[in-house]
Design an enzyme around this catalytic site. Structure first.
Site, PDB file in Angstrom:
ATOM      1  N   THR A   8      47.525  32.354  39.531  1.00  0.00           N
ATOM      2  CA  THR A   8      46.347  32.218  40.385  1.00  0.00           C
ATOM      3  C   THR A   8      45.062  32.638  39.687  1.00  0.00           C
ATOM      4  O   THR A   8      43.982  32.557  40.271  1.00  0.00           O
ATOM      5  CB  THR A   8      46.523  33.072  41.655  1.00  0.00           C
ATOM      6  OG1 THR A   8      46.776  34.424  41.259  1.00  0.00           O
ATOM      7  CG2 THR A   8      47.667  32.561  42.513  1.00  0.00           C
ATOM      8  N   CYS A   9      45.147  33.071  38.442  1.00  0.00           N
ATOM      9  CA  CYS A   9      43.987  33.553  37.688  1.00  0.00           C
ATOM     10  C   CYS A   9      43.253  32.370  37.043  1.00  0.00           C
ATOM     11  O   CYS A   9      43.838  31.596  36.295  1.00  0.00           O
ATOM     12  CB  CYS A   9      44.460  34.543  36.619  1.00  0.00           C
ATOM     13  SG  CYS A   9      43.200  35.043  35.449  1.00  0.00           S
ATOM     14  N   ASP A  10      41.971  32.240  37.314  1.00  0.00           N
ATOM     15  CA  ASP A  10      41.178  31.131  36.758  1.00  0.00           C
ATOM     16  C   ASP A  10      41.126  31.171  35.235  1.00  0.00           C
ATOM     17  O   ASP A  10      41.191  30.133  34.578  1.00  0.00           O
ATOM     18  CB  ASP A  10      39.752  31.159  37.307  1.00  0.00           C
ATOM     19  CG  ASP A  10      39.679  30.740  38.772  1.00  0.00           C
ATOM     20  OD1 ASP A  10      40.620  30.060  39.242  1.00  0.00           O
ATOM     21  OD2 ASP A  10      38.694  31.092  39.437  1.00  0.00           O
ATOM     22  N   ARG A  13      44.304  29.882  33.877  1.00  0.00           N
ATOM     23  CA  ARG A  13      44.353  28.418  34.025  1.00  0.00           C
ATOM     24  C   ARG A  13      43.595  27.727  32.888  1.00  0.00           C
ATOM     25  O   ARG A  13      44.044  26.723  32.348  1.00  0.00           O
ATOM     26  CB  ARG A  13      43.755  27.996  35.364  1.00  0.00           C
ATOM     27  CG  ARG A  13      44.633  28.287  36.535  1.00  0.00           C
ATOM     28  CD  ARG A  13      44.004  27.731  37.801  1.00  0.00           C
ATOM     29  NE  ARG A  13      44.744  28.172  38.951  1.00  0.00           N
ATOM     30  CZ  ARG A  13      44.201  28.552  40.090  1.00  0.00           C
ATOM     31  NH1 ARG A  13      42.889  28.524  40.235  1.00  0.00           N
ATOM     32  NH2 ARG A  13      44.942  28.943  41.085  1.00  0.00           N
TER      33      ARG A  13
END
Length: 103
Positions: A8-10, A13
């Site tokens: 869930t970490c940008d 990603r």
């Protein structure tokens, strides 16, 4: 090459997109392999802690003063992300220096 981070970490990603051949390990689900947190702390020191995270802000002063490895084991989101392991090399974060070294 293995990227350790949170799905869930940008920032994780972005690293995954730039390094599609790398394996990805979600540390919240799978944890960190034995010995890796110690190696990372030896290499990066206290920079391994993400002191800007919501999780960090929710900790008491006593908890913040604890051992970084114990904190990361209890709260995986406290690890600065991503931690990228490529053979004997380790990179922490996804700044321009890390990007230049890996892409």
């Amino acid at each position: 090459m293995i990227i350790y981070g949170l799905k869930t970490c940008d920032t994780c990603r972005k690293a995954r997109k730039a390094l599609p051949e790398a394996d990805f390990v979600d540390i919240r689900e799978a944890g960190l392999p034995e010995g890796l947190p110690e190696r990372a702390q030896k290499r990066f020191g206290d920079k391994i802690l993400n002191t800007r995270s919501t999780t960090w802000r929710g900790l008491s002063e006593d908890e913040r003063a604890g051992d970084p490895l114990t904190l990361i084991a209890a709260h995986p989101a406290l690890m600065k992300r991503p931690l990228i392991v490529d053979g004997d090399e380790m990179h922490l974060g996804w700044d321009k220096t890390v990007q230049a070294a890996l892409t």
